[in-house]
Design a protein around this motif. Structure first.
Motif, PDB file in Angstrom:
ATOM      1  N   TRP A 169      72.384  26.137  55.167  1.00  0.00           N
ATOM      2  CA  TRP A 169      72.702  24.693  55.017  1.00  0.00           C
ATOM      3  C   TRP A 169      73.411  24.571  53.815  1.00  0.00           C
ATOM      4  O   TRP A 169      74.584  23.732  53.933  1.00  0.00           O
ATOM      5  CB  TRP A 169      71.315  23.779  55.064  1.00  0.00           C
ATOM      6  N   GLY A 170      73.040  24.943  52.537  1.00  0.00           N
ATOM      7  CA  GLY A 170      74.218  24.618  51.638  1.00  0.00           C
ATOM      8  C   GLY A 170      75.271  25.331  51.726  1.00  0.00           C
ATOM      9  O   GLY A 170      76.352  24.643  51.163  1.00  0.00           O
ATOM     10  N   ALA A 198      77.503  23.160  54.022  1.00  0.00           N
ATOM     11  CA  ALA A 198      77.873  21.909  53.209  1.00  0.00           C
ATOM     12  C   ALA A 198      79.220  22.218  52.413  1.00  0.00           C
ATOM     13  O   ALA A 198      80.382  21.453  52.180  1.00  0.00           O
ATOM     14  CB  ALA A 198      76.855  21.344  52.600  1.00  0.00           C
ATOM     15  N   THR A 240      76.690  16.141  59.035  1.00  0.00           N
ATOM     16  CA  THR A 240      75.725  15.234  59.302  1.00  0.00           C
ATOM     17  C   THR A 240      74.811  15.155  60.568  1.00  0.00           C
ATOM     18  O   THR A 240      73.394  14.946  60.753  1.00  0.00           O
ATOM     19  CB  THR A 240      76.183  13.725  59.103  1.00  0.00           C
ATOM     20  N   LEU A 254      72.523  18.346  60.600  1.00  0.00           N
ATOM     21  CA  LEU A 254      71.221  17.938  60.018  1.00  0.00           C
ATOM     22  C   LEU A 254      70.404  17.246  60.893  1.00  0.00           C
ATOM     23  O   LEU A 254      69.175  17.243  60.774  1.00  0.00           O
ATOM     24  CB  LEU A 254      71.508  17.324  58.593  1.00  0.00           C
ATOM     25  N   PHE A 297      72.141  13.706  52.586  1.00  0.00           N
ATOM     26  CA  PHE A 297      73.306  14.420  52.492  1.00  0.00           C
ATOM     27  C   PHE A 297      74.489  13.557  52.726  1.00  0.00           C
ATOM     28  O   PHE A 297      75.423  13.574  52.094  1.00  0.00           O
ATOM     29  CB  PHE A 297      73.418  15.669  53.901  1.00  0.00           C
ATOM     30  N   THR A 340      72.603  20.219  48.604  1.00  0.00           N
ATOM     31  CA  THR A 340      72.130  20.262  50.205  1.00  0.00           C
ATOM     32  C   THR A 340      71.320  21.157  50.534  1.00  0.00           C
ATOM     33  O   THR A 340      70.037  21.170  51.273  1.00  0.00           O
ATOM     34  CB  THR A 340      73.605  20.567  50.832  1.00  0.00           C
ATOM     35  N   HIS A 359      77.195  13.131  49.696  1.00  0.00           N
ATOM     36  CA  HIS A 359      78.688  13.388  50.224  1.00  0.00           C
ATOM     37  C   HIS A 359      79.454  12.194  49.711  1.00  0.00           C
ATOM     38  O   HIS A 359      80.549  12.291  49.070  1.00  0.00           O
ATOM     39  CB  HIS A 359      79.023  13.866  51.559  1.00  0.00           C
TER      40      HIS A 359
END
Length: 375
Positions: free
Chosen positions: A261-262, A265, A280, A283, A304, A246, A308
């Motif tokens: 962001w990672g 996630a 989601t 993002l 993403f 991610t 996922h």
């Protein structure tokens, strides 16, 4: 003398035969089968208990939620402490050391998130206004959307949204103090649980009177710890890979703070359904704020979501499915129930609590084979 003894023995045999005949001829009342009314009464008692227990769990959220979370995390860290015991480190000291490492890591994680979240919160009205300005042209491309928003004052919609954003920020701020208190309860419960884990296990085992029940208690506690530990260790590795990919998606998509962001996630993946939805949407909003082209704006969120979806429906079942077989419908019901009870933390605890319940049920239902002594 011998004749007298023989006669006495015959008399005893005759009396014994008469007693056996009387027992066989006696009317032994048979247990009457359960009627419909009996079943209704039994299920009513069970339903009343479930309702009462649910009310207690809901009302005592501020105490039960951090304590339950501490016990679940303590089971995982306690299992790791037992592994460290092979290196000569006492389990209590190893558990306390792992608890300190966990709490320090949690503190640094929160500290790393405070600055960007505070910045986003301060810019929320402006971000929301720009997001609406970006989204409305795309929505107006659809005929049904034109009918819905026809006659609506866009400026009025934006003003209402900005005003509600301030109210929501106030609600979030109002929840900071209870969350801080619950965090303190969680840390204290985690440390005390790990320090006294060995004594607590011994107390539970000795509470049973017979040897078989004590062995069953040991077997159940070991099975639950192994199941929860296996789930968290495996899920952490899977979600770590998800977070890394991610971060790469965010970097390629032109989003700022790609490592953050990672991290989002990774953390959000432990919250079923709710985590992937929030991630989601976040993002998608970030893409709309960053990119002018619609496809480029949608790309990070779509990538993403697909990633996922693949991880949760293909990778995770392939790795966890052979050991942790739980009905998906029961998991879904558990997630709904615990989310209603305790929010996002409840959703995160739904899977571990379901594993614990399933493991206890399987261990109680399945009797272990009798062990044969050697020789």
């Amino acid at each position: 003398m011998g004749a007298a003894l023989t006669g006495s023995g015959a008399f005893r045999k005759r009396k014994l035969a008469e007693l056996e005949a009387q027992v066989e001829a006696a009317d032994i009342p048979e247990t009457s089968p359960k009627t419909g009314l009996d079943l209704i009464v039994a299920w009513s008692i069970v339903g009343t208990f479930v309702i009462f227990a649910s009310a207690v769990i809901y009302l005592m959220e501020s105490i039960l939620m951090p304590v339950t979370l501490a016990i679940v995390i303590g089971m995982v860290l306690g299992l790791a402490a037992d592994r460290l015991a092979h290196l000569g480190l006492p389990p209590a000291l190893g558990g306390l050391l792992l608890a300190v490492i966990f709490v320090v890591g949690l503190f640094f994680l929160i500290n790393a998130l405070v600055e960007p979240l505070t910045s986003v919160a301060g810019q929320a009205p402006g971000i929301l206004e720009r997001a609406i300005e970006r989204v409305l042209p795309y929505i107006q491309r659809f005929e049904w959307a034109k009918v819905v928003i026809a006659g609506t004052d866009e400026k009025a919609v934006t003003d209402v949204a900005i005003q509600n954003a301030g109210t929501m920020l106030g609600l979030v701020a109002a929840g900071v103090t209870p969350a801080f208190i619950q965090t303190l309860i969680f840390m204290a419960a985690l440390g005390l649980f790990l320090v006294g884990r060995g004594h607590l296990r011994k107390t539970i085992i000795l509470a049973f009177a017979t040897r078989d029940r004590r062995l069953a208690a040991i077997r159940i506690m070991n099975a639950t710890e192994n199941a929860v530990g296996f789930y968290f260790s495996t899920a952490s590795l899977i979600y770590l890979v998800l977070g890394t990919i991610t971060a790469a998606i965010a970097f390629v998509g032109g989003l700022t703070m790609a490592p953050l962001w990672g991290l989002f996630a990774f953390v959000s993946s432990f919250i079923p359904y709710l985590g992937v939805t929030i991630m989601t949407v976040a993002l998608l909003a970030a893409g709309l704020m960053t990119q002018d082209a619609l496809l480029l704006a949608l790309a990070p969120a779509a990538a993403f979501f697909i990633l996922h979806l693949v991880m949760e429906n293909l990778v995770t079942p392939a790795i966890l499915g052979h050991r942790l077989e739980i009905n998906p419908f029961l998991i879904f019901i558990a997630i709904i129930f615990w989310t209603w009870m305790w929010g996002a933390v409840g959703a995160m605890l739904a899977m571990p609590l379901s594993l614990i319940a399933m493991t206890i049920f399987n261990e109680v239902r399945t009797q272990p084979p009798e062990r044969q002594l050697p020789g």
